[in-house]
Design a protein around this motif. Structure first.
Motif, PDB file in Angstrom:
ATOM      1  N   ASN A  84      34.286  47.109  37.355  1.00  0.00           N
ATOM      2  CA  ASN A  84      33.777  46.969  39.049  1.00  0.00           C
ATOM      3  C   ASN A  84      34.440  45.894  39.536  1.00  0.00           C
ATOM      4  O   ASN A  84      33.682  45.124  38.837  1.00  0.00           O
ATOM      5  N   PRO A  85      34.826  45.626  39.982  1.00  0.00           N
ATOM      6  CA  PRO A  85      35.490  44.454  40.990  1.00  0.00           C
ATOM      7  C   PRO A  85      34.852  43.377  41.453  1.00  0.00           C
ATOM      8  O   PRO A  85      35.450  42.842  42.485  1.00  0.00           O
ATOM      9  N   SER A  86      33.469  43.868  41.188  1.00  0.00           N
ATOM     10  CA  SER A  86      32.519  42.561  42.394  1.00  0.00           C
ATOM     11  C   SER A  86      32.390  40.919  41.537  1.00  0.00           C
ATOM     12  O   SER A  86      32.367  41.981  40.112  1.00  0.00           O
ATOM     13  N   TYR A  87      32.573  40.046  42.221  1.00  0.00           N
ATOM     14  CA  TYR A  87      32.085  38.682  41.638  1.00  0.00           C
ATOM     15  C   TYR A  87      31.190  37.587  42.818  1.00  0.00           C
ATOM     16  O   TYR A  87      31.668  38.422  44.091  1.00  0.00           O
ATOM     17  N   VAL A  88      31.069  36.817  41.803  1.00  0.00           N
ATOM     18  CA  VAL A  88      30.454  36.037  42.693  1.00  0.00           C
ATOM     19  C   VAL A  88      31.362  34.424  42.420  1.00  0.00           C
ATOM     20  O   VAL A  88      31.190  34.387  40.958  1.00  0.00           O
ATOM     21  N   LEU A  89      30.673  33.048  43.614  1.00  0.00           N
ATOM     22  CA  LEU A  89      30.865  32.150  42.632  1.00  0.00           C
ATOM     23  C   LEU A  89      30.016  31.465  42.831  1.00  0.00           C
ATOM     24  O   LEU A  89      29.130  31.186  43.961  1.00  0.00           O
ATOM     25  N   THR A  90      29.343  30.159  41.722  1.00  0.00           N
ATOM     26  CA  THR A  90      27.765  30.157  41.424  1.00  0.00           C
ATOM     27  C   THR A  90      28.498  28.657  41.481  1.00  0.00           C
ATOM     28  O   THR A  90      29.249  28.059  41.101  1.00  0.00           O
TER      29      THR A  90
ATOM     30  N   LEU B 255      41.767  30.992  42.246  1.00  0.00           N
ATOM     31  CA  LEU B 255      42.214  31.404  41.750  1.00  0.00           C
ATOM     32  C   LEU B 255      42.293  32.158  40.448  1.00  0.00           C
ATOM     33  O   LEU B 255      42.438  32.843  39.466  1.00  0.00           O
ATOM     34  N   ILE B 256      40.801  30.865  39.818  1.00  0.00           N
ATOM     35  CA  ILE B 256      40.609  31.033  38.367  1.00  0.00           C
ATOM     36  C   ILE B 256      39.251  32.610  38.251  1.00  0.00           C
ATOM     37  O   ILE B 256      39.765  33.694  37.332  1.00  0.00           O
ATOM     38  N   THR B 257      39.359  33.066  39.221  1.00  0.00           N
ATOM     39  CA  THR B 257      38.059  34.384  39.685  1.00  0.00           C
ATOM     40  C   THR B 257      39.182  35.344  39.486  1.00  0.00           C
ATOM     41  O   THR B 257      39.147  35.790  38.843  1.00  0.00           O
ATOM     42  N   GLU B 258      40.109  35.202  40.632  1.00  0.00           N
ATOM     43  CA  GLU B 258      40.731  36.377  40.476  1.00  0.00           C
ATOM     44  C   GLU B 258      41.459  36.009  38.876  1.00  0.00           C
ATOM     45  O   GLU B 258      42.169  37.808  38.214  1.00  0.00           O
ATOM     46  N   LEU B 259      41.991  35.257  38.252  1.00  0.00           N
ATOM     47  CA  LEU B 259      42.323  35.182  36.531  1.00  0.00           C
ATOM     48  C   LEU B 259      41.894  36.141  35.815  1.00  0.00           C
ATOM     49  O   LEU B 259      41.715  36.329  35.064  1.00  0.00           O
ATOM     50  N   ILE B 260      40.393  35.779  36.215  1.00  0.00           N
ATOM     51  CA  ILE B 260      39.503  36.346  35.347  1.00  0.00           C
ATOM     52  C   ILE B 260      39.206  37.442  35.248  1.00  0.00           C
ATOM     53  O   ILE B 260      39.515  38.720  34.344  1.00  0.00           O
ATOM     54  N   LEU B 261      39.082  38.020  36.635  1.00  0.00           N
ATOM     55  CA  LEU B 261      38.718  39.529  36.991  1.00  0.00           C
ATOM     56  C   LEU B 261      40.140  40.211  36.657  1.00  0.00           C
ATOM     57  O   LEU B 261      40.060  41.782  35.661  1.00  0.00           O
ATOM     58  N   GLN B 262      41.617  39.907  36.492  1.00  0.00           N
ATOM     59  CA  GLN B 262      42.808  40.734  35.918  1.00  0.00           C
ATOM     60  C   GLN B 262      42.786  40.730  34.473  1.00  0.00           C
ATOM     61  O   GLN B 262      43.388  41.729  33.864  1.00  0.00           O
ATOM     62  N   SER B 263      42.486  39.832  34.275  1.00  0.00           N
ATOM     63  CA  SER B 263      42.347  39.678  32.790  1.00  0.00           C
ATOM     64  C   SER B 263      41.481  40.608  31.630  1.00  0.00           C
ATOM     65  O   SER B 263      41.951  41.323  30.505  1.00  0.00           O
ATOM     66  N   PHE B 264      40.683  40.369  32.764  1.00  0.00           N
ATOM     67  CA  PHE B 264      38.977  41.533  31.491  1.00  0.00           C
ATOM     68  C   PHE B 264      39.565  42.811  32.378  1.00  0.00           C
ATOM     69  O   PHE B 264      38.906  44.199  31.267  1.00  0.00           O
ATOM     70  N   SER B 265      40.215  43.287  33.673  1.00  0.00           N
ATOM     71  CA  SER B 265      40.718  45.079  33.831  1.00  0.00           C
ATOM     72  C   SER B 265      41.836  44.942  32.369  1.00  0.00           C
ATOM     73  O   SER B 265      41.850  46.262  32.908  1.00  0.00           O
TER      74      SER B 265
ATOM     75  N   LEU C 194      31.519  33.378  32.566  1.00  0.00           N
ATOM     76  CA  LEU C 194      32.826  34.670  33.208  1.00  0.00           C
ATOM     77  C   LEU C 194      32.104  35.029  33.756  1.00  0.00           C
ATOM     78  O   LEU C 194      31.410  36.126  34.290  1.00  0.00           O
ATOM     79  N   ALA C 195      29.893  35.169  32.472  1.00  0.00           N
ATOM     80  CA  ALA C 195      29.224  35.775  33.437  1.00  0.00           C
ATOM     81  C   ALA C 195      29.124  35.845  34.805  1.00  0.00           C
ATOM     82  O   ALA C 195      28.959  37.222  35.540  1.00  0.00           O
ATOM     83  N   ALA C 196      28.797  34.977  35.661  1.00  0.00           N
ATOM     84  CA  ALA C 196      28.502  34.905  36.770  1.00  0.00           C
ATOM     85  C   ALA C 196      29.763  35.130  37.706  1.00  0.00           C
ATOM     86  O   ALA C 196      29.912  35.046  38.453  1.00  0.00           O
ATOM     87  N   ARG C 197      31.102  34.907  36.961  1.00  0.00           N
ATOM     88  CA  ARG C 197      32.297  35.060  38.216  1.00  0.00           C
ATOM     89  C   ARG C 197      32.700  37.203  37.845  1.00  0.00           C
ATOM     90  O   ARG C 197      32.851  37.543  39.340  1.00  0.00           O
ATOM     91  N   TYR C 198      31.629  37.336  36.880  1.00  0.00           N
ATOM     92  CA  TYR C 198      31.939  38.625  36.843  1.00  0.00           C
ATOM     93  C   TYR C 198      30.865  39.407  37.054  1.00  0.00           C
ATOM     94  O   TYR C 198      30.167  39.177  36.070  1.00  0.00           O
ATOM     95  N   MET C 199      30.395  40.275  37.999  1.00  0.00           N
ATOM     96  CA  MET C 199      29.522  40.785  38.295  1.00  0.00           C
ATOM     97  C   MET C 199      29.401  42.260  38.385  1.00  0.00           C
ATOM     98  O   MET C 199      30.453  42.565  39.067  1.00  0.00           O
ATOM     99  N   PHE C 200      28.360  43.434  38.067  1.00  0.00           N
ATOM    100  CA  PHE C 200      28.341  44.609  37.872  1.00  0.00           C
ATOM    101  C   PHE C 200      27.791  45.210  38.906  1.00  0.00           C
ATOM    102  O   PHE C 200      28.544  46.112  39.561  1.00  0.00           O
ATOM    103  N   GLU C 201      27.587  44.057  39.926  1.00  0.00           N
ATOM    104  CA  GLU C 201      27.033  44.670  41.708  1.00  0.00           C
ATOM    105  C   GLU C 201      26.939  43.902  42.990  1.00  0.00           C
ATOM    106  O   GLU C 201      26.834  43.425  42.978  1.00  0.00           O
ATOM    107  N   LYS C 202      28.386  44.366  43.346  1.00  0.00           N
ATOM    108  CA  LYS C 202      28.271  43.632  44.883  1.00  0.00           C
ATOM    109  C   LYS C 202      26.795  43.000  45.310  1.00  0.00           C
ATOM    110  O   LYS C 202      25.932  43.551  45.658  1.00  0.00           O
ATOM    111  N   GLY C 203      27.723  41.892  45.150  1.00  0.00           N
ATOM    112  CA  GLY C 203      26.457  41.020  46.571  1.00  0.00           C
ATOM    113  C   GLY C 203      25.791  40.502  45.479  1.00  0.00           C
ATOM    114  O   GLY C 203      24.788  39.599  46.058  1.00  0.00           O
ATOM    115  N   PHE C 204      25.039  40.827  44.218  1.00  0.00           N
ATOM    116  CA  PHE C 204      24.114  40.185  43.178  1.00  0.00           C
ATOM    117  C   PHE C 204      24.911  39.384  43.065  1.00  0.00           C
ATOM    118  O   PHE C 204      25.472  38.171  42.804  1.00  0.00           O
TER     119      PHE C 204
END
Length: 285
Positions: A86-92, A59-69, A268-278
């Motif tokens: 570019n709404p791709s992200y990874v969980l670290t 939920l936090i990841t989705e919230l951060i992405l929506q906030s960035f958007s 934030l950098a870990a959750r929000y990525m500019f390349e899918k699958g990175f």
């Protein structure tokens, strides 16, 4: 429109309410009438569990992405330099670790909220009758916590994003009516310089059910007299003593409920990525 009034944020808020509701109902299945001791212990166990932490992290990841958007869209109204999202992200592992710590803070905040609602002052028999309804009806307590939590994370994330985009000034925007608290009425119209730290301590939410937000402004709209460090807050309310009480209430809220100290730049950098699958790894301190 305020970020907190957008449909995606409201959906996340409802999902968080349901998560908190399910966790609390499970914790409330106490085995004895010693609610004063058993209930807070079970609440802490439930909200500190890895299952809760992982669900909260999503939920936090989705919230951060929506906030960035949202921040990007707002920024584009001020400048054409904002990049496309570019709404791709990874969980670290770091993100999950931080959510584990955050779930502990959630547990303590929920327990504190129950104590402030004075549920422990009732007799065991009366309390036993209330336990099943404590989180029921309109899920008032769960909604109150979820709304405040999502507001805290979302606002922290937008401030971080505006800093990344080089936007310098934001204005505190309160919904002023007969429900507006002294805290928000006092800070309404205040300008924060994002190069300074005052925004991190005095941005909304300032209390439970806070409806206030922050809006980015251009340097042409900047008014030095309204900047937080320069503003004369003694004139913002009818009674100067009420101003002192308002700031004390903000301090109390920050100490007891502010959770976004874990929403840090590297997370934030870990959750929000500019390349899918990175995938990235972050060293834990």
């Amino acid at each position: 429109m305020n970020l907190l009034q957008t449909r995606p944020i409201l959906t996340i808020e409802r999902n968080l309410t349901d998560l908190i509701d399910r966790t609390f109902r499970k914790a409330a299945r106490v085995a004895t009438l010693d609610y004063k001791n058993e209930l807070p212990n079970r609440v802490r166990q439930g909200f500190r569990s890895r299952t809760f932490a992982l669900q909260l992290d999503k939920l936090i990841t989705e919230l951060i992405l929506q906030s960035f958007s949202y921040a990007d869209k707002q920024a584009k109204q001020l400048t054409a330099a904002a990049p496309e999202l570019n709404p791709s992200y990874v969980l670290t592992e770091e993100a999950v670790r931080l959510s584990g710590e955050l779930s502990k803070e959630c547990a303590e905040s929920v327990v504190r909220m129950l104590v402030e609602d004075a549920i422990y002052y009732e007799s065991p028999r009366a309390l036993a009758n209330r336990i099943t309804d404590l989180w029921g009806g309109e899920k008032y307590r769960a909604e109150r916590f979820a709304r405040t939590f999502t507001a805290d994370v979302a606002t922290a994330s937008t401030v971080s994003r505006y800093r990344q985009l080089g936007i310098r000034y934001m204005e505190f925007n309160a919904e002023v009516d007969d429900k507006t608290t002294a805290q928000c009425r006092c800070l309404d119209g205040t300008i924060f310089d994002l190069e300074k730290g005052s925004v991190d301590a005095y941005r909304p939410p300032l209390h439970m059910h806070c409806r206030s937000g922050l809006i980015p402004i251009t340097e042409d709209e900047y008014d030095k007299s309204r900047e937080f460090e320069n503003r004369d807050f003694s004139t913002t309310l009818d009674d100067p003593k009420e101003v002192d009480r308002a700031f004390k209430q903000i301090g109390k809220f920050n100490d007891n409920y502010r959770v976004s100290k874990l929403i840090i730049d590297k997370d934030l950098a870990a959750r929000y990525m500019f390349e899918k699958g990175f995938s990235v790894s972050i060293e834990t301190p």
